[in-house]
Write an enzyme that holds these catalytic residues in place. Structure first.
Site, mmCIF file in Angstrom:
data_model
loop_
_atom_site.group_PDB
_atom_site.id
_atom_site.type_symbol
_atom_site.label_atom_id
_atom_site.label_comp_id
_atom_site.label_asym_id
_atom_site.label_seq_id
_atom_site.Cartn_x
_atom_site.Cartn_y
_atom_site.Cartn_z
ATOM 1 N N CYS A 162 0.792 -1.229 0.000
ATOM 2 C CA CYS A 162 0.000 0.000 0.000
ATOM 3 C C CYS A 162 0.824 1.280 0.000
ATOM 4 C CB CYS A 162 -0.986 -0.049 1.155
ATOM 5 S SG CYS A 162 -2.061 -1.475 0.947
ATOM 6 N N HIS A 293 -1.429 8.914 5.275
ATOM 7 C CA HIS A 293 -1.798 7.560 4.856
ATOM 8 C C HIS A 293 -3.245 7.348 5.298
ATOM 9 C CE1 HIS A 293 -1.199 3.529 3.463
ATOM 10 N NE2 HIS A 293 -1.451 3.009 4.643
ATOM 11 N N GLU A 304 0.089 6.892 13.115
ATOM 12 C CA GLU A 304 0.507 7.957 12.205
ATOM 13 C C GLU A 304 0.483 9.311 12.922
ATOM 14 O OE1 GLU A 304 -1.716 8.140 8.546
ATOM 15 O OE2 GLU A 304 -0.244 9.463 7.600
ATOM 16 N N LYS A 323 -8.493 9.159 1.790
ATOM 17 C CA LYS A 323 -9.143 7.835 1.826
ATOM 18 C C LYS A 323 -10.567 7.955 2.354
ATOM 19 C CE LYS A 323 -4.964 4.977 2.106
ATOM 20 N NZ LYS A 323 -3.933 6.013 2.116
#
Lengths: 401, 332
Positions: A162, A293, A304, A323
């Site tokens: 990913c 991310h 993160e 996302k």
């Protein structure tokens, strides 16, 4: 060392195909999530995903025959064609041996793999269709780009799950910076598939309806798909032909957790940020925006955020996750992040984290740009990518001069 | 970038002659018998941390572990962030991935898959597990290139040494035997058998204990009728970048069986204007996929150990347009 410009963008996404549609959707905070239709989801408790239903391979590529390629290769080729058109790539004027493709992916031709598996389940190994076997290999993702654009330079598929797009973009950047290439098409592609949907569900990492990164109540990813390709070019090469640049690529960093195959590691991710900053010659205080991310799993976002606060301190720049809009597009994810980052720099806005309702008390200092895009001058931006296997990759972009 | 890198150690997982012990209980296609590797992964590595390894992951970890020992490379907290891994693959484990997908079709509910096996469906599984096992925190990558994967891995590793300040990189590829790969070879190229195995090499700066250096590696692309010219271009480029005269090349190691676009050897000989000795170790074994380039480089290193003045060109071409050439020998 040569400088590297981003001169073309090619998003094939659930919220828009082509740079202007994608940019408008990012600004509007549009969701590309819908019930999955490419396989039968009726047996799954969770049924949503980020498919690209409007993808028309025959209308998207000019040279290659879609019948000879799998869905992920076609996403890559279509995205590269968009990037080439957007960047004004002059095939006749380019030196083909100094122009190449580097494409990242998690699962390669996953839909082809599932069709072959269905052949085996139905009638045994001898029933596997040779046509599908020929289009299965993952290296065909990069080769589709090379064949579509008539490139003769390196044609590499990077399969680091990913974060693969950031690996691909970093490697392409180095080829140009060191004078080994003039123009590179770099990014990633993946397709929604049943086995990944099932795998993430069983890991407890697939959310039910909407992906809510950095929210206190976040509960997982939604699998997504698409192709995201950037045209990277030697800055002087771009200037000579009068091309405009969205951004300048400043550098990147890679490292490996070497601890656990699926659980992320905050220390290691913080170190990857420092590696990227050193490579790009920027200080944390230079960074105006981080494209996270931000998968929306409890573990990723917490790790993160901790890593960002460790590296940047309490005045960390805004950190948003696209996302929330397109789901987790796997090997394409950091490619879409790089495109969003380039647009943030060119257009002066921060893409929002949509579906955001409740701050997480664990990281109150983090600003996820909740729900609404925000005007901002972005001079330097960081694009995070993390992966199974502990494969961390971070790219950095800056405003062109 | 043109600095040659030392190959300070390596390890090959070669054919054991096919003991049959590892043969799956699935009917195999007619044709040549499979070429199998006889390595007991759990005996070599122990049970801890290895229980969810599939065959290819186990092989890759064993090969990385053995290569690093062969190189005498000591990894500790002082350097582990500067030692990395790049492995080549074709689709990862065809078997692990297809079996996982199969579960979604045959189980009562499509989601009744084993979450512990999910990482085995991802192509970077082997490189990630090797990093965990050997505690290598440097650049860790997987490149999918089929027959040209090891050339791509060498290029990626070269770049990581140069641009990401790595001290050493473990580079190579292994493939596993499975009925999936065997039927794949049979259905797409009926006379070809299927082999497993591969090799891992350690690249470092400075003079090699072995004296052998990777002098250069080049990769390109040529769709269909453009493939031979693209391969020829790689050969010319790798010679030019390494500063090696074509008449100095004394050995050509070619990759897999011919792809219908002509012979790799003929292309190389044409560019070299000579006809050096020719080896094709991977093609002799059957379809080796990503292990092809690893077996070629291993064969070249064996010749170099016996005949130190050898300069070997190792080429590779896939059926989909990917082409590459590498050069190995002693710098002069």
């Amino acid at each position: 060392m040569r400088r590297v410009a981003v001169t073309g963008l090619g998003p094939v996404s659930s919220i828009g195909i082509g740079v202007e549609a994608f940019a408008a959707a990012l600004r509007a905070g549009r969701s590309g999530i819908s019930q999955v239709t490419s396989f039968d989801v009726s047996g799954f408790p969770h049924r949503n995903g980020g498919e690209v239903p409007g993808f028309e391979p025959y209308a998207s590529v000019r040279r290659i025959d879609p019948a000879e390629w799998g869905r992920s290769s076609l996403f890559a080729a279509a995205a590269a064609r968009l990037a080439a058109d957007d960047g004004g790539f002059d095939e006749a004027g380019a030196d083909p041996a100094r122009t190449g493709a580097v494409i990242g992916t998690t699962s390669g031709e996953s839909v082809v793999m599932e069709q072959l598996t269905a052949d085996i389940v139905e009638s045994g190994f001898a029933a596997m269709r040779p046509r599908l076997l020929r289009i299965l290999p993952a290296h065909r993702l990069a080769h589709a780009v090379s064949a579509e654009l008539g490139l003769a330079g390196e044609s590499m598929t990077v399969a680091t799950a990913c974060s693969a797009s950031n690996y691909a973009i970093g490697y392409a950047y180095d080829l140009i910076a060191t004078g080994r290439a003039d123009v590179m098409f770099a990014g990633g592609a993946d397709s929604v598939c049943r086995w990944a949907h099932a795998g993430f569900f069983r890991l407890g990492a697939l959310t039910a309806d909407a992906c809510t990164p950095f929210d206190r109540d976040r509960s997982g990813i939604l699998t997504g798909e698409g192709g995201a390709v950037l045209m990277l070019e030697d800055l002087e090469h771009a200037r000579r032909r009068g091309a405009r640049a969205y951004a300048e690529m400043l550098g990147y960093g890679l490292n490996c957790d070497a601890k656990h195959s699926v659980a992320p590691d905050a220390q290691s991710i913080a170190e990857c940020m420092r590696i990227a900053h050193r490579n790009a010659d920027v200080k944390p205080s230079d960074v105006d925006y981080i494209c996270a991310h931000g998968t929306g799993t409890p573990a990723n976002d917490s790790v993160e955020a901790r890593a960002v606060l460790e590296v940047f301190g309490p005045s960390a720049p805004p950190l948003s996750s696209i996302k929330s809009m397109i789901g987790h597009t796997m090997g394409a994810a950091s490619g879409f992040g790089a495109i969003a980052t380039s647009l943030a720099i060119r257009d002066g806005f921060l893409p929002p984290t949509i579906n955001y309702a409740t701050p997480d008390p664990e990281f109150t200092q983090v600003d996820p740009v909740p729900n609404v895009a925000r005007p901002a001058t972005v001079r330097v931006a960081q694009n995070n990518g993390f992966a199974f296997g502990g494969n961390n990759a971070i790219t950095l972009f800056g405003a062109p001069e | 970038m043109s600095t040659a890198l030392a190959i300070s150690g390596w390890h090959r997982l070669g054919p054991a002659g096919g003991t049959g012990a590892a043969l799956p209980d699935t009917p195999l296609p007619p044709g040549p018998p499979p070429v199998l590797v006889d390595v007991d992964v759990r005996a070599r590595l122990g049970r801890k941390g290895t229980s969810f390894y599939d065959r290819v992951t186990g092989f890759a970890v064993v090969a990385c572990d053995a290569a690093i020992r062969d190189a005498g490379l000591l990894v500790d907290d002082g350097n582990r962030a500067r030692v990395g891994i790049v492995l080549g693959t074709t689709v990862g484990s065809f078997r692990s991935t297809s079996d996982y997908s199969r579960e979604t079709l045959v189980q009562q509910k499509p989601y009744l898959v084993n979450p512990m096996l999910f990482p085995n469906t991802v192509m970077n599984c082997a490189a990630g597990q090797a990093a965990i096992r050997l505690r290598l925190r440097g650049v860790n990558a997987t490149v999918a290139g089929g027959r040209i994967a090891v050339h791509h891995a060498l290029r990626f590793a070269q770049n990581a040494m140069d641009r990401m300040a790595m001290d050493a990189m473990l580079v190579g590829a292994v493939e596993e035997f499975s009925p999936h790969r065997a039927w794949n070879a049979h259905l797409t190229s009926p006379s070809t058998g299927t082999a497993e195995g591969g090799a891992v090499f350690v690249l470092e700066r400075g003079p090699a204990r072995t004296g052998v250096h990777l002098l250069g590696v080049a990769a390109g692309f040529g769709w269909r009728e453009r493939a031979p010219a693209a391969l020829g271009g790689c050969v010319a480029r790798v010679l030019a970048e390494a500063g090696v005269a074509s008449r100095a090349v004394s050995l050509v190691v070619t990759g897999g069986a011919e792809t219908g676009l002509g012979s790799e050897y003929a292309v190389a000989a044409d560019v070299l204007s000579t006809r050096p000795r020719h080896l094709a170790p991977a093609a002799e074994l059957g379809e080796c996929d990503a292990a092809t380039g690893a077996l070629s480089l291993a064969a070249a290193l064996e010749v170099l150990a016996r005949e130190p003045d050898t300069v070997a060109l190792f080429t590779a071409a896939g059926p989909d347009g990917g082409v590459a050439a590498g050069l190995v020998g002693r710098p002069r």
